[in-house]
Structure formats: structure tokens, C-alpha cells
Design an enzyme around this catalytic site. Structure first.
Site: not given
Ligand code: SAH
Length: 220
Positions: A70-72
Site C-alpha cells: 500500500i503506497s505511502q
């Protein structure tokens, strides 16, 4: 998977924790209040495994299984901010559903979000999250996003959340005035680029170095 306790708000899901994340994003330069509000309203802890939910409001990428992340939050906010404009967004296409978090943010800012994921297991888990969160304007497909979603084109924005070469087929699915943001391979690093389709052609600007999982061909 998600238990009912994950919904009922234990400490880490508290408003204070989310507010801290929003403050941090503001400090890092995210200025669009609409984007910050979407982040404030989206329970990121429901997009990661329960074992990681205590870290969900840290500004870091987290594993979601199958070697993906999951992206930052800062990167999600930056990409979202990069596609915003004064008028409301109509149709948005995302490549790389992953956990579904980026799509959930976009769902609060656009009329409809179309999102594709090449790993069936992740696509199904994300679809369940959209359903449970009542995000009925998100449409998902287990598909190779390199094809785009020709049946729904043109889009007002396309957000690519895996790094590689930007296929012309995706650029073709932008409407006039629409923008695509994508992490593009630039040798030893990825460069986040924004491509705007104008009446004359395509304009490109660079938004900074980023690090995403690779954009791969075919289904899994
Ligand atoms: N937007 C996601 C980030 C997930 S990481 C989130 O908010 O959680 C990127 C995702 O892109 C991975 O799940 C990976 O499987 C997917 N992906 C990579 N290449 C793809 C392709 N060609 N088509 C669709 N999805 C792709």
C-alpha cells in the site's frame, strides 16, 4: 480479514491519529484541502492486515501480501493532488488497485473510479473493502492495466500506481485537458511524471523521485 472490531474504533483508529497524519502531510507540502479531507475521512487501517493496523497512520508504505505494498500516504496525497482541478473530476482510471486505498481516496473526489489489478487475490480483497465502506462509485476489474479500460474512456485523470514505461494506449484514453500521473522508470530510480493532454498534444512535467513496485504485464 476485517473483523467488526476493526470498524468499531480502537485507539489507533481514533480521529486524533488520523489528524496527526493529515498534519504531517500538510507539513510536507500537501496543500489541497479536498485531498486532505479525503485522507482524513478514509480509514487506512481497513486497507492493511489487522497485524499492521497499528502502523496504518504512519506515513510509510506497508506490505499487503503477494510482494505488493500500500503506497505511502504522502505519495498518495501527492498523486491525487496532481490530478485535481477546479471543476469536479468525472471518470478516473487507476492502474494497480493493490489494497484499494488510493482508489478509495479518489472515490471521494471523483464521480466514478475505475481501477484494475493484475493479481486476482488482491483485486477481490479490494472489491470487498469498497463494498463494506459503501464506496459504490468504484468499479474494479481483474485485468492488465497496461490495456487501460477502453470501454470507459475518455478519462479526466489516470493514476498509475506501479512503476514502468507509460504505454501509449493509456495516453490515448485521456480526454482533452485530462492528466495522467505515473512513476516512470528513469534508469536507477523512478520519476513521478504528469502528462497533460492538450489540444496540441501532450505536455509533461516531473514531480520528483519515487519508489513503486514494478508495472508487470499479464494476469496473476
Ligand atoms: N494503489 C495501490 C498501490 C498498490 S502497489 C494501493 O493504494 O494500495 C501496485 C499494484 O499494481 C500491485 O498490487 C500490483 O499487482 C499492481 N500492478 C502491477 N502491474 C499491473 C498491471 N499491468 N495492471 C494492473 N495492476 C498492476
Amino acid at each position: 480479514m476485517m473483523s467488526s472490531s476493526a470498524y468499531s474504533g480502537i485507539g489507533m483508529t481514533s480521529e486524533g491519529t488520523r489528524e496527526r497524519l493529515v498534519r504531517r502531510l500538510r507539513e510536507k507540502g500537501i496543500r489541497d484541502e479536498r485531498v486532505l479531507e479525503a485522507i482524513r475521512r478514509t480509514p487506512r487501517h481497513l486497507f492493511v492486515d489487522e497485524a499492521l493496523s497499528s502502523r496504518a497512520y504512519e506515513d510509510t508504505a506497508l506490505p499487503i501480501g503477494r510482494g505488493q505494498t500500500i503506497s505511502q500516504p504522502y505519495v498518495v496525497a501527492m498523486m491525487t493532488q496532481a490530478v485535481m482541478r477546479d471543476e469536479p473530476l468525472g471518470k478516473v482510471l487507476e492502474i494497480g488497485t493493490g489494497s484499494g486505498y488510493q482508489a478509495a481516496i479518489l472515490a471521494r473526489l471523483a464521480e466514478r473510479v475505475f481501477t484494475t489489478e493484475r493479481i486476482g487475490e488482491l483485486q477481490r480483497a479490494a472489491r470487498q473493502r469498497f463494498h463494506r465502506l459503501g464506496l459504490h462509485n468504484v468499479y474494479t476489474r481483474h485485468a492488465d492495466g497496461l490495456e487501460g479500460w477502453p470501454g470507459q474512456a475518455p478519462f479526466d485523470a489516470i493514476v498509475v500506481t506501479a512503476g514502468g514505461r507509460i504505454p501509449d494506449r493509456l495516453l490515448d484514453q485521456l480526454g482533452e485537458g485530462a492528466v495522467l500521473v505515473a512513476p516512470e522508470d528513469a534508469g536507477t530510480f523512478q520519476q513521478l511524471v504528469r502528462v497533460t493532454r492538450t489540444a496540441q498534444g501532450f505536455e509533461r512535467d516531473e514531480l520528483g523521485a519515487v519508489s513503486f513496485v514494478p508495472l508487470l504485464e499479464g494476469l496473476d
